[in-house]
Design a protein around this motif. Structure first.
Motif, PDB file in Angstrom:
ATOM      1  N   CYS A   1       0.877  -1.276   0.160  1.00  0.00           N
ATOM      2  CA  CYS A   1      -0.038  -0.162  -0.021  1.00  0.00           C
ATOM      3  C   CYS A   1       1.053   1.105  -0.127  1.00  0.00           C
ATOM      4  CB  CYS A   1      -1.166  -0.049   1.173  1.00  0.00           C
ATOM      5  SG  CYS A   1      -2.286  -1.256   0.896  1.00  0.00           S
ATOM      6  N   ARG A   2       2.072   1.221   0.863  1.00  0.00           N
ATOM      7  CA  ARG A   2       2.817   2.527   0.847  1.00  0.00           C
ATOM      8  C   ARG A   2       3.411   2.404  -0.574  1.00  0.00           C
ATOM      9  NH1 ARG A   2       4.482   0.548   5.918  1.00  0.00           N
ATOM     10  NH2 ARG A   2       6.334  -0.333   5.031  1.00  0.00           N
TER      11      ARG A   2
ATOM     12  N   GLY B   1       0.837   4.226  -2.818  1.00  0.00           N
ATOM     13  CA  GLY B   1       0.678   5.548  -2.190  1.00  0.00           C
ATOM     14  C   GLY B   1       1.835   6.551  -2.610  1.00  0.00           C
TER      15      GLY B   1
ATOM     16  N   TRP C   1      -7.433   5.236   3.143  1.00  0.00           N
ATOM     17  CA  TRP C   1      -6.334   5.743   2.636  1.00  0.00           C
ATOM     18  C   TRP C   1      -6.025   5.496   1.346  1.00  0.00           C
ATOM     19  CZ3 TRP C   1      -1.735   3.890   1.058  1.00  0.00           C
ATOM     20  CH2 TRP C   1      -0.552   4.911   1.212  1.00  0.00           C
ATOM     21  N   LEU C   2      -6.159   4.462   0.667  1.00  0.00           N
ATOM     22  CA  LEU C   2      -6.033   4.139  -0.814  1.00  0.00           C
ATOM     23  C   LEU C   2      -6.694   5.309  -1.486  1.00  0.00           C
ATOM     24  CD1 LEU C   2      -6.191   0.506  -0.755  1.00  0.00           C
ATOM     25  CD2 LEU C   2      -4.010   1.558  -1.101  1.00  0.00           C
TER      26      LEU C   2
ATOM     27  N   HIS D   1      -4.933   8.689  -1.794  1.00  0.00           N
ATOM     28  CA  HIS D   1      -3.769   8.552  -2.630  1.00  0.00           C
ATOM     29  C   HIS D   1      -4.304   8.202  -3.974  1.00  0.00           C
ATOM     30  CE1 HIS D   1      -2.141   8.585   1.694  1.00  0.00           C
ATOM     31  NE2 HIS D   1      -1.158   9.097   1.151  1.00  0.00           N
TER      32      HIS D   1
END
Length: 165
Positions: A110-111, A114, A142-143, A146
Motif C-alpha cells: 500500500c505504501r 501511495g 487511505w488508498l 492517494h
C-alpha cells in the motif's frame, strides 16, 4: 446488492416520522465495503492519465497450503489479460498464528502504491485483506486519498467471468 432489515429500535430513535409497519433496509457491511472498494477502484482508474497503462503490484496472503509462486503468476496473468502492467515487486504475508493475522507486506504494498510506484494492488479476494471491517475500511479510505486501488482476482468458470452478486 445485499440488504438487511434495520432493527425497529433504530428506526424509533432516528426516524420518528417513519411508520414502524413499513420495513426499512440498509446494505450489509460486506455489501457496503464492496461498494466502497469499487468506488475507490473507479476513482483511481479515472485518475490515470489517458494512454498510460495501469501499473499494479501483486499481493498474496499465504494461508497454509497456498502455492505462493503460482498465485503471484496467476495474479500477474490476470493483470496482463486486463492490459495492466505488473510491477517487478510482489508482496507475500504468511499467517503468524496469532488471533489476528499481521500483514506487514500488505502495508508495504500500500505504501508503494501511495508513493506513486504503482496504481493499485492486485490480490486474490477479501480474505487477503485485513480481517476486521474497520481496518479494511480504513485501508480503502487511505488508498482513496492517494488515488490508488485494491482489486481482486475475478474468478472464471468455464472461461467466463464470474462475479459475486
Amino acid at each position: 446488492m445485499r440488504l438487511q432489515p434495520v432493527p425497529a429500535d433504530e428506526l424509533e430513535e432516528s426516524w420518528l416520522w417513519w411508520k414502524p409497519a413499513e420495513p426499512r433496509f440498509r446494505m450489509t457491511p460486506d455489501a457496503r465495503l464492496n461498494a466502497l472498494r469499487r468506488s475507490v477502484f473507479g476513482d483511481a482508474v479515472a485518475a490515470v492519465r489517458p494512454g498510460r497503462p495501469i501499473k499494479v503490484t501483486t499481493y498474496v496472503f499465504a494461508a497454509p497450503g497456498v502455492d505462493v509462486d503460482a498465485t503471484h503468476t496467476l495474479l500477474g496473468q490476470h493483470a496482463r489479460d486486463r492490459g495492466w502492467v505488473v510491477h517487478r515487486e510482489h508482496f507475500t504475508d504468511e499467517p503468524t498464528g496469532g488471533p489476528l493475522p499481521i500483514r506487514p507486506q500488505f502495508n508495504t504494498a500500500c505504501r508503494r502504491a501511495g508513493s506513486g510506484f504503482v496504481d493499485g494492488v492486485l490480490t486474490t479476494d477479501r480474505g487477503a485483506m485485513p480481517a476486521t471491517d474497520e481496518a479494511y475500511e480504513a485501508y480503502l479510505r487511505w488508498l482513496h486519498r492517494h488515488n490508488v486501488f485494491v482489486a481482486f482476482l475475478q474468478r472464471t468458470i468455464g472461461g467466463t467471468a464470474w462475479i459475486d452478486q
